[in-house]
Design a protein around this motif. Structure first.
Motif, short mmCIF file in Angstrom:
data_model
loop_
_atom_site.label_atom_id
_atom_site.label_comp_id
_atom_site.label_asym_id
_atom_site.label_seq_id
_atom_site.Cartn_x
_atom_site.Cartn_y
_atom_site.Cartn_z
N ILE C 27 0.85 -1.18 0.00
CA ILE C 27 0.00 0.00 0.00
C ILE C 27 0.89 1.23 0.00
CG2 ILE C 27 -1.71 1.29 1.32
CD1 ILE C 27 -2.53 -1.38 2.56
N GLU C 28 0.56 2.18 -0.84
CA GLU C 28 1.35 3.40 -0.89
C GLU C 28 0.70 4.46 -0.02
OE1 GLU C 28 3.09 5.13 -4.74
OE2 GLU C 28 1.45 6.47 -4.19
N VAL C 29 1.50 5.06 0.85
CA VAL C 29 0.97 6.12 1.71
C VAL C 29 1.67 7.41 1.35
CG1 VAL C 29 0.69 6.93 4.06
CG2 VAL C 29 0.53 4.50 3.56
N GLU C 52 2.58 -4.82 10.15
CA GLU C 52 2.45 -6.10 10.83
C GLU C 52 1.00 -6.57 10.80
OE1 GLU C 52 5.29 -6.15 14.26
OE2 GLU C 52 3.52 -7.09 15.18
N ILE C 53 0.08 -5.64 11.07
CA ILE C 53 -1.33 -6.02 11.16
C ILE C 53 -1.90 -6.37 9.80
CG2 ILE C 53 -3.63 -5.16 11.70
CD1 ILE C 53 -2.32 -3.47 13.88
N LEU C 54 -1.57 -5.58 8.78
CA LEU C 54 -2.15 -5.83 7.47
C LEU C 54 -1.37 -6.86 6.67
CD1 LEU C 54 -2.98 -2.15 6.49
CD2 LEU C 54 -4.61 -3.96 6.98
N GLY C 55 -0.14 -7.12 7.10
CA GLY C 55 0.65 -8.14 6.43
C GLY C 55 1.20 -7.72 5.08
N GLN C 56 1.20 -6.44 4.82
CA GLN C 56 1.75 -5.95 3.55
C GLN C 56 2.62 -4.74 3.82
OE1 GLN C 56 1.59 -7.02 0.51
NE2 GLN C 56 0.08 -8.65 0.71
N PRO C 57 3.64 -4.51 2.97
CA PRO C 57 4.46 -3.32 3.19
C PRO C 57 3.66 -2.05 2.93
CG PRO C 57 5.38 -4.72 1.45
CD PRO C 57 4.08 -5.31 1.83
N MET C 58 3.97 -1.02 3.71
CA MET C 58 3.37 0.28 3.45
C MET C 58 4.48 1.21 2.99
SD MET C 58 0.40 0.46 6.22
CE MET C 58 -0.54 1.30 5.02
N VAL C 59 4.45 1.58 1.73
CA VAL C 59 5.53 2.36 1.15
C VAL C 59 5.21 3.85 1.28
CG1 VAL C 59 6.82 2.81 -0.95
CG2 VAL C 59 5.96 0.52 -0.49
N VAL C 60 6.13 4.59 1.90
CA VAL C 60 5.90 6.02 2.07
C VAL C 60 6.36 6.77 0.83
CG1 VAL C 60 6.53 8.05 3.40
CG2 VAL C 60 6.21 5.87 4.55
N ALA C 80 -9.13 5.24 -6.03
CA ALA C 80 -9.76 4.92 -4.75
C ALA C 80 -9.89 3.42 -4.57
CB ALA C 80 -11.14 5.58 -4.69
N ASP C 81 -8.73 2.73 -4.70
CA ASP C 81 -8.78 1.27 -4.66
C ASP C 81 -8.27 0.71 -3.34
OD1 ASP C 81 -5.78 0.92 -6.73
OD2 ASP C 81 -6.17 1.96 -4.85
N GLY C 82 -7.96 1.58 -2.42
CA GLY C 82 -7.47 1.09 -1.14
C GLY C 82 -5.97 0.91 -1.10
N TYR C 83 -5.30 1.07 -2.24
CA TYR C 83 -3.85 0.92 -2.24
C TYR C 83 -3.15 2.26 -2.29
CZ TYR C 83 -4.78 -3.98 -2.71
OH TYR C 83 -5.23 -5.25 -2.47
N HIS C 84 -3.95 3.32 -2.22
CA HIS C 84 -3.36 4.65 -2.17
C HIS C 84 -3.98 5.37 -1.00
CE1 HIS C 84 -2.67 3.61 -6.44
NE2 HIS C 84 -1.55 4.28 -6.25
#
Lengths: 501, 154, 310
Positions: C27-29, C52-60, C80-84
């Motif tokens: 997920i990109e933040v 840790e909770i979502l189990g996926q990397p969150m890229v800043v 608006a797909d939840g990955y941004h």
């Protein structure tokens, strides 16, 4: 604080920390050497890797990247005439000519050792007088900062190699470019012509890439003789003889001092410090005409001062919790995430941590010297490919680096536009450095001027009431007088057509 | 009129810069820059105008110098065709990267620039054009999570 | 009947599976400020928890500029797909839009949760000889008091303007590049006042006089609130929240809300945030959505009242 040293050393010698230092140094050198990436981006890249590490290891990794990336910039500056980082912009002046005449290994030797000395010098400054220096730095308010920046602008004279008018013109254009985007004083956005991306303004790395890297690609395309010739003919690592160092000790120490000092004062930055040190070295040298032609003193001045800024910038960060430059901003953010909060309370509440940071900084510099020395050979060999193959790769790194910093398409456009402009200016003997000096100093110059005017109720004369400012203005005035010699002012600026070397 | 290329170049550069600076200067009078004063501050266009005025003056000085230049020296000799091709290649490369994304655009861009520069061994060039951007992407984008252009067409 | 049940079970299974699948990739933040800055560091404290909770990397992704407006504008156009997602503060989302033309407003974003809320305080240099807010006001009435902070339109600027207005005095504002640059001027004695989150004030070694909040702040237990000293009930704090572009599916938002709630509840997060001088505060989606809309409106009125918004 001295009582924590043995423990700090013990931690530093632990396996994880040593690995972190080594990896950080190696990657830092590469990041610095690849044009377009830079220290700040290097730290940002390293940051996520530090989450799983304990504070000491995390700090070790970051400091190693911080310190060695500054040094790494000199490698490409010397070997391919493209500064790997903005702080190495002055290293191309003498580093590249040295490489061209076959002294590349020697140049790298000078650069590595000078970087090391700069780092250690500023570390000693940091250790011994950080709190006092920080207090002194606080006395540099807007008015004093303005005076300092005006002084720093005089360095243009020494990097214009005889074409004073063109240097001045470039510098002023650089100053103006810095104003594009949000005005720090009112938040109003200037000169963006309603383009959303331009409204963020321009940043130094794309400008540097365009002006040095892309224009180099274009320049090579226009003037290259033989497509098969390797770009780097002399590389490797050779330690310059002591006799050469002895002559230049004073220059070395003065540059370290200048770098440390300017690093301590937030607002001017490493790039400006490097040019001030370079100009100072040239001004005092018995052979100023050799500068820009492969005089080692120029390279020493540049590389020692840029590493000295690293220690200097850490003074306000550690003592006051106020970051000194772009790299320390990220460093501070990283430290905060690891529960190390720099500032007045750190020194009093966690002195063991402070000692730990100092010791790690020491080791980071040592590793930079060692790995740099051995790595230089490796890098030179890797760059021994034909120019016509290397330049496309420089182009690639330019695009990557431009976008990486803030994901703004303007930056990619900038490298193309300023690549062309840089090429055209180079063709007509415009010195390349002044535009960068102007750009880096433009915003702080305007901000400090306007803050000072608000504080003095628009009374510019009140600027001269501050003793520090008065001294700086005085030095500036003396330099200008000396430079122009009152009566010869006009003749000098609109000079005869032969430029000095 | 100046005799040599150097003088002509100075004249042209000076005039171009002077015109650009003056145009910008005029732009600062447009309505968008009216009045956001704090007390005791100067307007946001004060400093820009100061700089633009200086640029205009210095440029005119340069043009003047070029006009009066007596040197017959010229600019360095350049291979115009190769330069134009290389510059064109960099532009094409950038446009491709922007619209098609880095992974497609960059290899093409690197290849074109290499071609324009005249690197003789096309096969090695092609291999490098694919390998180098890919390696950089793997290390920086995948590993270090650096941001890369992803193309605006899709 | 059995057919209906079977269909219902299959239906639940399918939607359940779809629910269980998010997030399938990183997920990109977007953080509309540069790396290492306050907002950036504030998110990075939460980043490991969410990963840790979502189990996926969150890229800043840092897209800095103009008080966060450049990044926010870019974010408003993303899928608006939840990955941004974006991590944005109060200023970028609720004050900046009223001060200059931007391409987004409060309807461009879906608030997910609030993660930090730092009450602000009025501070001076410890060597200035000013012991209380009354001293400061007296000084302002007798002569000139200068205050510093980030460019106009930021929360510190609004805060000091509001304090001055409440006591019917004027502070001469000296804008700086940011809070820390202003802190340096305060410590150096060139400027008198800085209004900033209390945690930051303490980190800089400045002296907080009063807290612009309803209750005292843990890090500065001896500093009175503005109510306690008899002033108007001014409430100024810098908050940070996680957002998604408008139109993001509800189930994705719910999942993120839960992750946020769990992430901000971990001891590690709370400790790291508190150590840095910030105040962790969780508001779930329902509460935060209402709060956000209210703030957007309130700040518009506030800016007009102080005279910043035409």
């Amino acid at each position: 604080m001295i009582e924590f040293v043995p423990q700090a050393f013990a931690v530093a010698f632990s396996f994880e920390v040593l690995i972190a230092l080594a990896v950080g140094t190696f990657c830092g050198i590469i990041i610095g050497a690849l044009p377009g990436l830079g220290t700040v981006l290097g730290l940002v890249m390293a940051l996520p890797f530090t989450y799983v590490l304990d504070p000491a290891t995390a700090v070790a990794l970051l400091l190693a990247v911080y310190v060695s990336s500054i040094y790494g910039g000199s490698i490409s500056a010397i070997l391919i005439n493209v500064p790997g980082t903005p702080q190495s912009a002055a290293s191309v002046f003498d580093g590249y000519p040295m490489a061209q005449r076959g002294d590349g290994a020697l140049a790298l030797g000078y650069a590595t050792i000078a970087s090391f000395v700069g780092g250690i010098f500023s570390l000693m400054v940091l250790v011994m007088i950080a709190p006092q220096l920080a207090k002194f730095a606080l006395r540099f308010g807007p008015i004093e900062t303005f005076a300092l920046i005006v002084f720093a602008l005089t360095t243009i004279a020494w990097v214009s190699s005889g074409e004073m008018l063109k240097g001045l013109l470039s510098a002023t254009i650089g100053l103006f470019l810095a104003l594009v985007g949000p005005d720090a004083m009112t938040g109003q956005i200037r000169f963006h012509f309603d383009n959303l991306f331009l409204s963020a303004g321009l940043t130094v790395i794309p400008l540097l890439i365009g002006f040095f890297a892309v224009s180099e690609v274009l320049f090579q395309s226009a003037t290259l003789k033989d497509a098969e010739l390797p770009a780097v003919r002399s590389g490797g690592f050779k330690i310059p003889p002591w006799s050469e160092w002895k002559k230049r000790i004073v220059t070395l120490l003065r540059s370290c001092g200048i770098g440390s000092f300017i690093g301590v004062l937030p607002g001017t930055g490493a790039t400006a410090a490097v040019f001030v040190a370079y100009a100072d070295a040239k001004r005092r040298a018995p052979n100023p005409e050799d500068f820009g032609d492969g005089e080692p003193s120029g390279l020493i001045a540049s590389e020692s001062s840029n590493n000295a800024v690293s220690g200097g910038a850490m003074v306000p960060m550690m003592a006051l919790g106020i970051p000194g430059d772009g790299g320390t901003v990220v460093l501070m953010g990283a430290l905060t995430i690891h529960n190390v909060i720099p500032g007045v309370r750190l020194f009093s509440q966690q002195p063991d941590l402070v000692t730990q940071i100092f010791v790690l900084l020491f080791f980071a510099n040592i590793l930079m010297l060692v790995i740099g020395g051995f790595g230089a050979n490796l890098f030179s060999r890797m760059l021994k490919i034909p120019t016509t193959l290397l330049m496309p790769l420089v182009f690639m790194m330019s695009v990557v680096g431009a976008y990486a910093i803030r994901s703004n398409p303007v930056d990619i456009v900038v490298i193309a536009v300023f690549g062309l402009i840089g090429f055209l200016l180079r063709l007509n003997r415009f010195p390349p450095a002044p535009i960068i000096i102007g750009f880096v100093l433009g915003s702080p110059l305007e901000v400090s001027l306007r803050q000072g005017l608000i504080l003095t109720d628009m009374n510019f004369l009140a600027f001269f009431a501050s003793p520090i400012a008065l001294i700086l203005f005085g030095i500036t005035g003396l330099i200008l007088l000396n430079l122009f010699g009152a009566g010869r002012l006009v003749g000098r600026v609109f000079g005869r057509s032969e430029p000095e070397a | 009129m100046p005799k040599g290329g150097q003088g002509r170049a100075d004249l042209i550069y000076g005039l171009v810069a002077a015109v650009a600076a003056s145009a910008m200067f005029a732009h600062t009078f447009s309505a968008r820059y009216s009045n956001e004063f704090l007390f005791g501050d100067v307007s946001t266009v004060f400093f820009p105008r100061l700089l633009l005025g200086t640029i205009a003056l210095l440029s005119l000085g340069l043009a003047f110098k070029g006009l009066r230049s007596t040197s017959t020296g010229g600019l360095p000799k350049i291979h115009f065709r190769r330069f134009a091709l290389t510059f064109g290649a960099t532009l094409v490369g950038i446009v491709l990267v922007w619209y098609l994304g880095y992974l497609i655009g960059m290899p093409v861009g690197v290849f074109l620039v290499g071609l324009a520069l005249g690197y003789p061994r096309k096969l090695i060039l092609a291999a490098t054009s694919v390998a180098a951007p890919l390696i950089v992407w793997l290390v920086l984008a995948k590993f270090a999570q650096v941001s890369f252009p992803t193309g605006t067409l899709f | 009947m059995i057919r209906t049940l079977t269909l219902a079970c299959i239906g639940m299974f399918v939607t359940g599976a779809a629910l269980a699948e998010y997030p399938e990739k990183s997920i990109e933040v977007l953080v509309p400020f540069n790396a290492g800055s306050g907002p950036d560091a504030s998110f990075r404290m939460l980043q490991p928890e969410l990963e840790e909770i979502l189990g996926q990397p969150m890229v800043v992704r840092n897209v800095g500029g103009a008080g966060g407006t450049v990044g926010a504008a870019q974010f408003a156009t993303q899928a608006a797909d939840g990955y941004h997602l974006a991590f944005m503060p109060v200023g970028t989302t609720t004050t900046q839009p009223h001060l200059r033309p931007v391409t987004y407003d409060d309807s461009s974003f879906e608030p997910i949760c609030m993660t930090i809320q730092d009450p602000m305080g009025v501070s001076v240099s410890p060597d200035a000889g000013i012991e209380s807010l009354d001293d400061l006001i007296a000084k302002a009435k007798a002569g000139t008091v200068t205050s510093g902070g980030p460019p106009p339109g930021s929360l510190p600027h609004i805060g000091q303007a509001a304090v001055a207005a409440a006591y019917d005095v004027e502070f001469k504002y000296v804008p700086h590049e940011g809070g820390s640059a202003a802190a340096k001027s305060i410590l150096g004695g060139q400027v008198d006042v800085l209004v900033d989150p209390v945690g930051s004030i303490l980190n800089y070694g400045l002296k907080p006089l009063v807290v612009l909040n309803g209750s005292r702040v843990d890090g500065a237990p001896d500093v009175p609130t503005i109510d306690e000293i008899g002033g108007k009930p001014l409430r100024y704090s810098i908050w940070f929240g996680l957002f998604a572009p408008a139109g993001t599916p509800d189930d994705v938002l719910a999942k993120l809300d839960k992750a946020c709630q769990d992430g901000t509840a971990t001891e590690r997060y709370k400790e790291t945030v508190a150590n840095s001088g910030r105040t962790p505060r969780f508001m779930d989606r329902a509460e935060f959505s209402g709060f956000f809309k209210q703030q957007y409106q309130d700040n518009a009125d506030l800016l007009t009242a102080i005279g910043l918004k035409k």
